[in-house]
Write an enzyme that holds these catalytic residues in place. Sequence first.
Site, PDB file in Angstrom:
ATOM      1  CE  LYS A 194      -3.590   2.449   2.521  1.00 36.97           C
ATOM      2  NZ  LYS A 194      -4.611   2.372   3.572  1.00 36.97           N
ATOM      3  CE  LYS A 221      -3.492   7.900   6.751  1.00 37.32           C
ATOM      4  NZ  LYS A 221      -4.660   6.990   6.606  1.00 37.32           N
ATOM      5  CE  LYS A 252      -5.987   1.963  -0.533  1.00 36.85           C
ATOM      6  NZ  LYS A 252      -6.492   1.994   0.810  1.00 36.85           N
ATOM      7  CB  SER A 278     -11.483   7.200  -3.668  1.00 35.66           C
ATOM      8  OG  SER A 278     -10.318   7.676  -3.025  1.00 35.66           O
TER       9      SER A 278
HETATM   10  C1  PBG Z   1      -7.104   3.697   5.452  1.00 37.49           C
HETATM   11  C2  PBG Z   1      -7.596   3.412   4.075  1.00 37.49           C
HETATM   12  C3  PBG Z   1      -7.490   4.304   3.006  1.00 37.49           C
HETATM   13  C4  PBG Z   1      -8.103   3.695   1.894  1.00 37.49           C
HETATM   14  C5  PBG Z   1      -8.554   2.437   2.300  1.00 37.49           C
HETATM   15  N1  PBG Z   1      -8.223   2.274   3.652  1.00 37.49           N
HETATM   16  C6  PBG Z   1      -6.948   5.688   2.968  1.00 37.49           C
HETATM   17  C7  PBG Z   1      -5.644   5.959   3.552  1.00 37.49           C
HETATM   18  O1  PBG Z   1      -4.764   5.103   3.685  1.00 37.49           O
HETATM   19  O2  PBG Z   1      -5.467   7.117   3.938  1.00 37.49           O
HETATM   20  C8  PBG Z   1      -8.222   4.360   0.555  1.00 37.49           C
HETATM   21  C9  PBG Z   1      -9.211   3.792  -0.415  1.00 37.49           C
HETATM   22  C10 PBG Z   1      -9.564   4.683  -1.550  1.00 37.49           C
HETATM   23  O3  PBG Z   1      -8.965   5.768  -1.756  1.00 37.49           O
HETATM   24  O4  PBG Z   1     -10.487   4.328  -2.301  1.00 37.49           O
HETATM   25  N2  PBG Z   1      -6.889   2.685   6.322  1.00 37.49           N
END
Ligand code: PBG
Length: 328
Positions: A194, A221, A252, A278
């Site tokens: 991620k 993050k 991701k 998203s």
């Molecule tokens: C956080 C989480 C995020 C997403 C899924 N779980 C955002 C982040 O890490 O700040 C993002 C999913 C998306 O953008 O569709 N645990």
Amino acid sequence: MLRRPRRNRTSPAIRSLVEETHLTPDHLVNPLFLVEGEKVKSEVKSLPGVFRLSIDEILKEIEESMNLGVQSFIMFPAIPESNKDKTGTYSYDPNNFYLEAASTIKKHFPECCLISDVALDPYSIDGHDGIVRDGKIVNDETLEVLAKMSVAQARAGFDILGPSDMMDGRIAAIREALDDNDFSDTGIMSYTAKYASAFYGPFRDALDSAPKVATDIPKDKKTYQMNPANKQEALIEGELDTMEGADFLMVKPALNYLDVIHLMKENFDLPIAAYHVSGECAMLLAACRNGWLEYEKAMPETLLSIRRAGADVIITYFAKDYAKLVGR
Ligand code: PBG
């Protein structure tokens, strides 16, 4: 000319005969944003067509989705500010509405596959996936909360847990806690690679879960999510998650990381999931709304590219639209 590749493109029948990649609604996961209350359906501004839903509306959404052939769901909660604290205790509170919703969903639709979100950010007043202390994210203490949250989610009825937090050692900690509590059948879809991406904006809008701005809170993050420049490192994460007992490995975001999806598929035997996030969906929607791209063509081509790169499973906000387009 002896070789004429165009011969295999002559007619629709021949083209379908030699088609290499297939994507059906079976491979898709529909993300859901849950809010407390009843009869709530509020659109996410930065992600038109996607809504925050109360449980009664979620049940309708699931029914519609299942009828279209999309049977898997990943649910995220929007937690009221008053239930947030430094260590995310609400995440394993027995009265937590997210856990109650999971039980209700599995009661109405026992045959669906329901995936959870394991991370602190929806429950943290700091908006981080781990516990923040002295301006730092503390890894090992966070694991204890993640383990408690996981057992509570398994108890509520989630079929698969989705740790999206990127703490070290979390898969082992969660697997052990699940097994100790007789949840050896509950699976883990690990957010293995991620990235610290700019493409999560609309999601954080939907849940109001962005890191808070304060001097003693890390502003991004990057100490836990991966550097977008790195690919080799995804192999380290993949190896660890495999050894620690994950059932799926996720990459991701998806589109900017198709090479990483490919790499993971080549190197691991576990099913590979890709999260078409998203911001990636919002980009395409914005261009289509402007009349610059044609949704019914650009959307399926986009999902197909993720599948072709090597994803077995695709989490996408376009799941229902794709299913409508291709039929069952
Ligand atoms: C956080 C989480 C995020 C997403 C899924 N779980 C955002 C982040 O890490 O700040 C993002 C999913 C998306 O953008 O569709 N645990």
